[in-house]
Design a protein around this motif. Structure first.
Motif, PDB file in Angstrom:
ATOM      1  N   LYS A 401       0.941  -1.211   0.056  1.00  0.00           N
ATOM      2  CA  LYS A 401       0.057  -0.049   0.026  1.00  0.00           C
ATOM      3  C   LYS A 401       0.809   1.344   0.069  1.00  0.00           C
ATOM      4  CE  LYS A 401      -4.292  -1.979   2.339  1.00  0.00           C
ATOM      5  NZ  LYS A 401      -4.958  -1.950   3.340  1.00  0.00           N
ATOM      6  N   LEU A 402       1.902   1.372   0.865  1.00  0.00           N
ATOM      7  CA  LEU A 402       2.817   2.539   0.891  1.00  0.00           C
ATOM      8  C   LEU A 402       3.520   2.698  -0.807  1.00  0.00           C
ATOM      9  CD1 LEU A 402       4.278   1.996   4.277  1.00  0.00           C
ATOM     10  CD2 LEU A 402       2.756   3.833   3.537  1.00  0.00           C
ATOM     11  N   GLU A 404       2.311   1.593  -3.390  1.00  0.00           N
ATOM     12  CA  GLU A 404       1.222   2.220  -4.299  1.00  0.00           C
ATOM     13  C   GLU A 404       1.082   3.860  -4.216  1.00  0.00           C
ATOM     14  OE1 GLU A 404      -1.298  -1.709  -5.117  1.00  0.00           O
ATOM     15  OE2 GLU A 404      -1.902  -0.646  -3.443  1.00  0.00           O
ATOM     16  N   LYS A 405       1.095   4.191  -2.960  1.00  0.00           N
ATOM     17  CA  LYS A 405       0.762   5.612  -2.583  1.00  0.00           C
ATOM     18  C   LYS A 405       2.115   6.481  -3.300  1.00  0.00           C
ATOM     19  CE  LYS A 405      -0.650   7.007   1.280  1.00  0.00           C
ATOM     20  NZ  LYS A 405      -0.816   7.240   2.802  1.00  0.00           N
ATOM     21  N   LYS A 408       2.031   6.654  -6.824  1.00  0.00           N
ATOM     22  CA  LYS A 408       0.904   7.766  -7.319  1.00  0.00           C
ATOM     23  C   LYS A 408       1.604   9.177  -7.333  1.00  0.00           C
ATOM     24  CE  LYS A 408      -3.995   9.068  -6.182  1.00  0.00           C
ATOM     25  NZ  LYS A 408      -5.100   8.797  -5.371  1.00  0.00           N
ATOM     26  N   SER A 409       2.092   9.574  -6.593  1.00  0.00           N
ATOM     27  CA  SER A 409       2.832  10.769  -6.034  1.00  0.00           C
ATOM     28  C   SER A 409       3.786  11.179  -7.097  1.00  0.00           C
ATOM     29  CB  SER A 409       3.501  10.979  -4.597  1.00  0.00           C
ATOM     30  OG  SER A 409       2.182  10.892  -3.640  1.00  0.00           O
ATOM     31  N   ASP A 433       5.631  13.953  -0.598  1.00  0.00           N
ATOM     32  CA  ASP A 433       4.655  12.955  -0.399  1.00  0.00           C
ATOM     33  C   ASP A 433       5.332  11.544  -0.716  1.00  0.00           C
ATOM     34  OD1 ASP A 433       2.724  14.689   0.536  1.00  0.00           O
ATOM     35  OD2 ASP A 433       1.748  14.858  -1.832  1.00  0.00           O
ATOM     36  N   VAL A 437       6.080   8.490   2.461  1.00  0.00           N
ATOM     37  CA  VAL A 437       5.298   7.284   2.524  1.00  0.00           C
ATOM     38  C   VAL A 437       6.359   5.928   2.307  1.00  0.00           C
ATOM     39  CG1 VAL A 437       3.266   7.868   1.860  1.00  0.00           C
ATOM     40  CG2 VAL A 437       4.687   7.254  -0.031  1.00  0.00           C
TER      41      VAL A 437
END
Length: 462
Positions: A401-402, A404-405, A408-409, A433, A437
């Motif tokens: 999840k981290l 993936e975040k 995205k950034s 960001d 993460v």
């Protein structure tokens, strides 16, 4: 677990509770050595004032009244070169539950407090002995349920994943420095930012993150295993197939339909992959209330399974009951049709199905090895090449999840560059960001609440 300064001394039993040859009480903190001096006596009964670092000492443990508890071996390990980074003491006694607990109670009465789950490992993290990925790897090693999952966990403990994360972080920090220079010293006319160079480095980081994310599906299987549901009408040989795959008589096998009235689950390892086998109750129009509940649970288990083995009694042919059950599983891409009783004349063949199909005999074991191969192929697993120690694989949902975040950034930064928006302030926000993460993966920017959640899954004494 709110004492992040680690000012107190903790203690716990670090061996499994129960009878055993050895029991170990572990102590960590500034009072570890003073407590050892109070509880330890030489064989003559005299106190011992000096303990050489990392040397095992033979003697007896006494309680607060001076009465002997047990003969022991004790070792003192001086900070900071210990697992926790603090002074550590281990007291090794005989492994009876009463004696080990009495030693622990004495240690606690002398000034230590009972450690919370995972607190020793948490202190190792806080004192910089390991990062958060390595801390989680320790828990993975303890809970490894196959040779493959153990290898992946050991690889994480060695720091292979941490090194890869650090490489991504270092690259982003270098870009951040360039952007910050453009923000802080505009009069110096620092060129951001060679746009092409920044874009190239962002794309490089994106590619590395995407490559890590590609390993998650297989990594999750290595860590958690796969679920295989065996489904079919009553008395087609589901329990016999379960026993054949287990190579053991775990499930009751009779000629009476409806013998399995509830879910039976067993764990095995197939080619190094942990597998949860689920023998479901035979699906039919049952009038018995208990059997109806079992059938309802069977249908639910079909939704959870990674692989569905739809079993048919080949000697009876493809009956109307079979057709009804087949309608429940035929649209599942991971369904394998298994025709049982190859040791008898068959009234149905694999040619009648568009699904993956195999003929076996659960009774004689014929086709069981080929079925195992089909299961692996269905999940695109090649156990021999699934994991190499030189490679990096992610197995944690948290890491996924981290990443993936962060991805995205970084894609936002790339999008801004491609559209010609090169304002350092805007680029810096999205880059920050991503850095934040990714830093959470190894614990560089992990909040205290996250530490509580992660380490609460550990056993006490670790």
């Amino acid at each position: 677990m709110k004492d992040y300064l680690c000012e107190d001394t903790i203690a716990a039993i670090s061996t499994p509770i129960g009878k055993g040859a050895i029991g170990i009480v572990r102590i960590s903190g500034k009072e570890a050595l003073p407590i050892l001096k109070k509880i330890f006596r030489m064989k003559s009964g005299k106190k011992k004032e000096t303990f050489e670092d990392r040397k095992m000492h033979y003697g007896i443990a006494v309680d607060t009244k001076g009465e002997t508890i047990d003969e022991i071996l004790a070792v003192y390990m001086k900070a900071p070169k210990t697992f926790t980074g603090e002074d550590v003491v281990e007291i090794h006694s005989h492994g009876g539950i009463y004696v080990v607990r009495k030693i622990l109670r004495t240690v606690l009465s002398l000034g230590a407090r009972l450690a919370e789950p995972g607190e020793f490992t948490k202190r190792a993290f806080i004192h910089g002995r390991i990062d958060l990925v390595q801390a989680e790897a320790i828990n993975e090693i303890i809970n490894a349920n196959s040779e493959l999952s153990l290898k992946v966990a050991v690889n994480h403990l060695k720091g292979t994943l941490s090194k890869k994360i650090k490489e991504i972080m270092d690259n982003l920090f270098n870009l951040k420095a360039l952007i910050e220079a453009a923000v802080d010293f505009p009069e110096e006319d620092i060129e951001i930012i060679e746009s092409a160079k920044v874009k190239e480095e962002i794309e490089k980081s994106i590619k590395e993150i995407e490559n890590l994310l590609k390993t998650y599906d297989e990594g999750k299987i290595v860590r958690e295993g796969i679920k295989i549901a065996i489904v079919g009408k009553p008395n087609v040989g589901k329990s016999s197939l379960l026993n054949a795959l287990l190579r053991d008589e775990r499930a009751i096998v009779t000629d009476i339909p409806g013998t399995t009235r509830d879910i039976i689950e067993e764990s095995i390892t197939l080619k190094g992959i942990p597998v949860r086998l689920i023998d479901t109750a035979g699906i039919r129009d049952a009038k018995d209330k208990v059997e109806q509940i079992g059938i309802a649970r069977s249908i639910e288990k079909l939704k959870e399974a990674d692989i569905v083995l739809f079993l048919i009694d080949g000697a009876q042919g493809f009956t109307e009951e079979d057709r009804k059950i087949y309608s429940l599983v035929k649209d599942n891409p991971n369904t394998i049709v298994v025709i049982n009783k190859a040791d008898m004349p068959l009234k149905v063949s694999c040619k009648e199905f568009k699904k993956e199909c195999i003929t076996i005999s659960a009774k004689t074991g014929e086709g069981i090895d080929k079925l195992t191969e089909k299961i692996m192929n269905k999940l695109l697993l090649e156990p021999e090449t699934l994991f190499k120690e030189s490679e990096t694989m992610i197995t944690s949902e948290r890491h996924k999840k981290l990443l993936e975040k962060a991805l995205k950034s970084l894609k936002k930064v790339l999008e801004s560059l491609e559209k010609g928006f090169q304002s350092p302030e805007f680029l810096s926000i999205d880059l920050d960001d991503a850095i934040d993460v990714i830093g959470e993966i190894t614990g560089k920017r992990t909040v205290e609440d996250m530490l509580d959640i992660i380490f609460s899954t550990f056993c006490i004494g670790k």
